[in-house]
Write a protein that holds these residues in place. Sequence first.
Motif, PDB file in Angstrom:
ATOM      1  N   GLY A  21       0.812  -1.206   0.000  1.00 17.61           N
ATOM      2  CA  GLY A  21       0.000   0.000   0.000  1.00 17.61           C
ATOM      3  C   GLY A  21       0.847   1.258   0.000  1.00 17.61           C
ATOM      4  N   GLU A  22       0.241   2.357   0.299  1.00 16.38           N
ATOM      5  CA  GLU A  22       0.916   3.651   0.327  1.00 16.38           C
ATOM      6  C   GLU A  22       1.832   3.734   1.541  1.00 16.38           C
ATOM      7  OE1 GLU A  22       2.518   7.121  -0.177  1.00 16.38           O
ATOM      8  OE2 GLU A  22       1.249   6.179  -1.692  1.00 16.38           O
ATOM      9  N   ARG A  23       3.114   4.029   1.301  1.00 15.01           N
ATOM     10  CA  ARG A  23       4.093   4.145   2.384  1.00 15.01           C
ATOM     11  C   ARG A  23       4.679   5.553   2.482  1.00 15.01           C
ATOM     12  NH1 ARG A  23       8.747   1.875   1.834  1.00 15.01           N
ATOM     13  NH2 ARG A  23       9.046   1.276   4.029  1.00 15.01           N
ATOM     14  N   GLY A  24       4.510   6.345   1.438  1.00 10.91           N
ATOM     15  CA  GLY A  24       5.145   7.651   1.390  1.00 10.91           C
ATOM     16  C   GLY A  24       6.521   7.617   0.763  1.00 10.91           C
ATOM     17  N   ASP A  25       7.016   6.415   0.439  1.00 13.11           N
ATOM     18  CA  ASP A  25       8.375   6.319  -0.086  1.00 13.11           C
ATOM     19  C   ASP A  25       8.472   6.703  -1.555  1.00 13.11           C
ATOM     20  OD1 ASP A  25       6.938   4.057  -0.817  1.00 13.11           O
ATOM     21  OD2 ASP A  25       8.635   2.684  -0.599  1.00 13.11           O
ATOM     22  N   ALA A  26       7.434   6.410  -2.341  1.00  8.05           N
ATOM     23  CA  ALA A  26       7.505   6.729  -3.770  1.00  8.05           C
ATOM     24  C   ALA A  26       7.672   8.233  -3.988  1.00  8.05           C
ATOM     25  CB  ALA A  26       6.263   6.209  -4.490  1.00  8.05           C
ATOM     26  N   ALA A  27       6.885   9.036  -3.287  1.00  6.34           N
ATOM     27  CA  ALA A  27       7.002  10.489  -3.406  1.00  6.34           C
ATOM     28  C   ALA A  27       8.346  10.977  -2.889  1.00  6.34           C
ATOM     29  CB  ALA A  27       5.869  11.174  -2.646  1.00  6.34           C
ATOM     30  N   PHE A  28       8.833  10.355  -1.823  1.00  4.35           N
ATOM     31  CA  PHE A  28      10.127  10.734  -1.248  1.00  4.35           C
ATOM     32  C   PHE A  28      11.252  10.532  -2.257  1.00  4.35           C
ATOM     33  CE2 PHE A  28      14.027   9.181   0.785  1.00  4.35           C
ATOM     34  CZ  PHE A  28      14.369  10.275   1.562  1.00  4.35           C
ATOM     35  N   TYR A  29      11.332   9.331  -2.833  1.00  2.89           N
ATOM     36  CA  TYR A  29      12.419   9.051  -3.776  1.00  2.89           C
ATOM     37  C   TYR A  29      12.230   9.828  -5.080  1.00  2.89           C
ATOM     38  CZ  TYR A  29      14.038   5.423  -0.613  1.00  2.89           C
ATOM     39  OH  TYR A  29      14.531   4.754   0.483  1.00  2.89           O
ATOM     40  N   ARG A  30      10.994  10.047  -5.489  1.00  7.17           N
ATOM     41  CA  ARG A  30      10.741  10.868  -6.677  1.00  7.17           C
ATOM     42  C   ARG A  30      11.283  12.281  -6.468  1.00  7.17           C
ATOM     43  NH1 ARG A  30       4.948  12.308  -6.631  1.00  7.17           N
ATOM     44  NH2 ARG A  30       5.814  13.845  -5.182  1.00  7.17           N
ATOM     45  N   ASP A  31      10.981  12.874  -5.316  1.00  9.69           N
ATOM     46  CA  ASP A  31      11.437  14.234  -5.052  1.00  9.69           C
ATOM     47  C   ASP A  31      12.953  14.299  -4.929  1.00  9.69           C
ATOM     48  OD1 ASP A  31       8.803  14.980  -5.105  1.00  9.69           O
ATOM     49  OD2 ASP A  31       8.583  15.164  -2.936  1.00  9.69           O
ATOM     50  N   ARG A  32      13.549  13.271  -4.326  1.00 12.42           N
ATOM     51  CA  ARG A  32      15.018  13.245  -4.231  1.00 12.42           C
ATOM     52  C   ARG A  32      15.637  13.144  -5.621  1.00 12.42           C
ATOM     53  NH1 ARG A  32      16.887  11.914   1.016  1.00 12.42           N
ATOM     54  NH2 ARG A  32      18.971  12.216   0.155  1.00 12.42           N
ATOM     55  N   LEU A  54       8.951   7.840 -10.802  1.00 14.18           N
ATOM     56  CA  LEU A  54      10.012   8.719 -11.275  1.00 14.18           C
ATOM     57  C   LEU A  54       9.866   9.002 -12.768  1.00 14.18           C
ATOM     58  CD1 LEU A  54      11.182   7.809  -8.484  1.00 14.18           C
ATOM     59  CD2 LEU A  54      13.437   7.954  -9.542  1.00 14.18           C
ATOM     60  N   LEU A  55       9.579   7.951 -13.537  1.00 15.02           N
ATOM     61  CA  LEU A  55       9.409   8.154 -14.973  1.00 15.02           C
ATOM     62  C   LEU A  55       8.234   9.074 -15.255  1.00 15.02           C
ATOM     63  CD1 LEU A  55      10.083   4.694 -16.670  1.00 15.02           C
ATOM     64  CD2 LEU A  55      11.698   6.495 -16.020  1.00 15.02           C
ATOM     65  N   ARG A  56       7.133   8.903 -14.524  1.00 14.69           N
ATOM     66  CA  ARG A  56       5.965   9.771 -14.726  1.00 14.69           C
ATOM     67  C   ARG A  56       6.298  11.230 -14.441  1.00 14.69           C
ATOM     68  NH1 ARG A  56       3.442   5.467 -11.694  1.00 14.69           N
ATOM     69  NH2 ARG A  56       2.249   4.097 -13.086  1.00 14.69           N
ATOM     70  N   ALA A  57       7.246  11.453 -13.524  1.00 15.88           N
ATOM     71  CA  ALA A  57       7.633  12.815 -13.169  1.00 15.88           C
ATOM     72  C   ALA A  57       8.691  13.381 -14.114  1.00 15.88           C
ATOM     73  CB  ALA A  57       8.151  12.849 -11.731  1.00 15.88           C
ATOM     74  N   GLY A  58       9.086  12.596 -15.103  1.00 13.28           N
ATOM     75  CA  GLY A  58      10.067  13.072 -16.070  1.00 13.28           C
ATOM     76  C   GLY A  58      11.506  12.858 -15.674  1.00 13.28           C
ATOM     77  N   VAL A  59      11.758  12.031 -14.651  1.00 17.90           N
ATOM     78  CA  VAL A  59      13.127  11.762 -14.209  1.00 17.90           C
ATOM     79  C   VAL A  59      13.814  10.808 -15.179  1.00 17.90           C
ATOM     80  CG1 VAL A  59      14.543  10.764 -12.366  1.00 17.90           C
ATOM     81  CG2 VAL A  59      12.516  12.128 -11.794  1.00 17.90           C
ATOM     82  N   ASP A  60      15.059  11.077 -15.472  1.00 22.69           N
ATOM     83  CA  ASP A  60      15.900  10.165 -16.245  1.00 22.69           C
ATOM     84  C   ASP A  60      16.363   9.079 -15.269  1.00 22.69           C
ATOM     85  OD1 ASP A  60      17.710   8.840 -17.817  1.00 22.69           O
ATOM     86  OD2 ASP A  60      19.105  10.522 -18.034  1.00 22.69           O
ATOM     87  N   GLY A  82       2.584   4.367 -21.384  1.00 26.25           N
ATOM     88  CA  GLY A  82       3.294   5.170 -22.369  1.00 26.25           C
ATOM     89  C   GLY A  82       4.665   5.620 -21.900  1.00 26.25           C
ATOM     90  N   LEU A  83       5.300   4.823 -21.030  1.00 26.85           N
ATOM     91  CA  LEU A  83       6.609   5.170 -20.483  1.00 26.85           C
ATOM     92  C   LEU A  83       7.681   4.268 -21.089  1.00 26.85           C
ATOM     93  CD1 LEU A  83       5.536   5.479 -16.735  1.00 26.85           C
ATOM     94  CD2 LEU A  83       5.899   7.350 -18.368  1.00 26.85           C
ATOM     95  N   ASP A  84       8.916   4.739 -21.071  1.00 27.28           N
ATOM     96  CA  ASP A  84      10.028   4.018 -21.697  1.00 27.28           C
ATOM     97  C   ASP A  84      11.073   3.681 -20.627  1.00 27.28           C
ATOM     98  OD1 ASP A  84      11.754   2.885 -23.500  1.00 27.28           O
ATOM     99  OD2 ASP A  84      12.554   4.791 -24.221  1.00 27.28           O
ATOM    100  N   PRO A  85      10.959   2.526 -19.974  1.00 28.87           N
ATOM    101  CA  PRO A  85      11.887   2.192 -18.897  1.00 28.87           C
ATOM    102  C   PRO A  85      13.234   1.696 -19.429  1.00 28.87           C
ATOM    103  CG  PRO A  85      10.388   0.377 -19.234  1.00 28.87           C
ATOM    104  CD  PRO A  85       9.943   1.475 -20.180  1.00 28.87           C
ATOM    105  N   ASP A  86      14.260   1.872 -18.631  1.00 29.38           N
ATOM    106  CA  ASP A  86      15.586   1.303 -18.911  1.00 29.38           C
ATOM    107  C   ASP A  86      15.985   0.499 -17.690  1.00 29.38           C
ATOM    108  OD1 ASP A  86      18.087   0.615 -19.709  1.00 29.38           O
ATOM    109  OD2 ASP A  86      18.780   2.638 -20.156  1.00 29.38           O
TER     110      ASP A  86
END
Length: 249
Positions: A21-32, A54-60, A82-86
């Motif tokens: 479930g929701e832990r708050g970690d996804a937003a944390f690592y996305r912002d970092r 991260l990909l949804r937020a435009g992070v490389d 519609g995302l392109d993962p590596d």
Amino acid sequence: MDDPDHGYRGEQVAFYDRLVGERGDAAFYRDRALAADGPALELACGTGRVYLELLRAGVDADGLDASADALDRLRGKATEAGLDPDVWRADMASFAADRAYGLVYCPFNALQFCRTIAEQEALLRRAHDALASGGEFAFDVFVPGFDVISAEYGEWQSESVEFRGEPHEFRRRTRISDEVAQEIRVEDELYDADGERVFSESRRLKLLPKREVELLVHRSPFAEWSVAGGFDGSPLEDGDDVQVWTLRT
């Protein structure tokens, strides 16, 4: 790390997306990652619960995981969005990267799959070597809580869940598998409405209290570090259930 218990497979991979479930970690690592000076790399990216944010937020961002099944599911989810993962299959204690990252991160207790000192030190060295100058390695591990260990370890915990549109029973049991090494085994089982077992999976993790992590970090190549008691940056205090570490080159 040659461990047959490590890495989700088969139906467990599909169920994992519902389980966490929701832990708050996804937003944390996305912002970092958004604040980092350079691309990001996730260790143990699994089915992409954090990585795809991260990909949804435009992070490389790149990712690696030990489970081929988990990576296949990640790629399928990315295609639908519609995302392109590596991402690639690799052991986080022995991976090699072909570019330098501003942030390497390892979410949701995954570092605890490294159960020996040799594996833990190898992971820290690999993470350090993958970072550009000034880069950071961030990870979280849980605080071993004696109240939880005393009340719940050794007993099956059950809950009714919906999986693939049908009612199921999910059962989990956590046990101390090695008191001296402070290792645990987590067993998961899923049963359908007819009582037929869908999967049975187990994994072993190392309990990592704060001072043990500190010793590992002291022996690592990182120049400085800090630890928080949550994803909001609050100080780590008695009663917290998560340690959020940041190591800097």
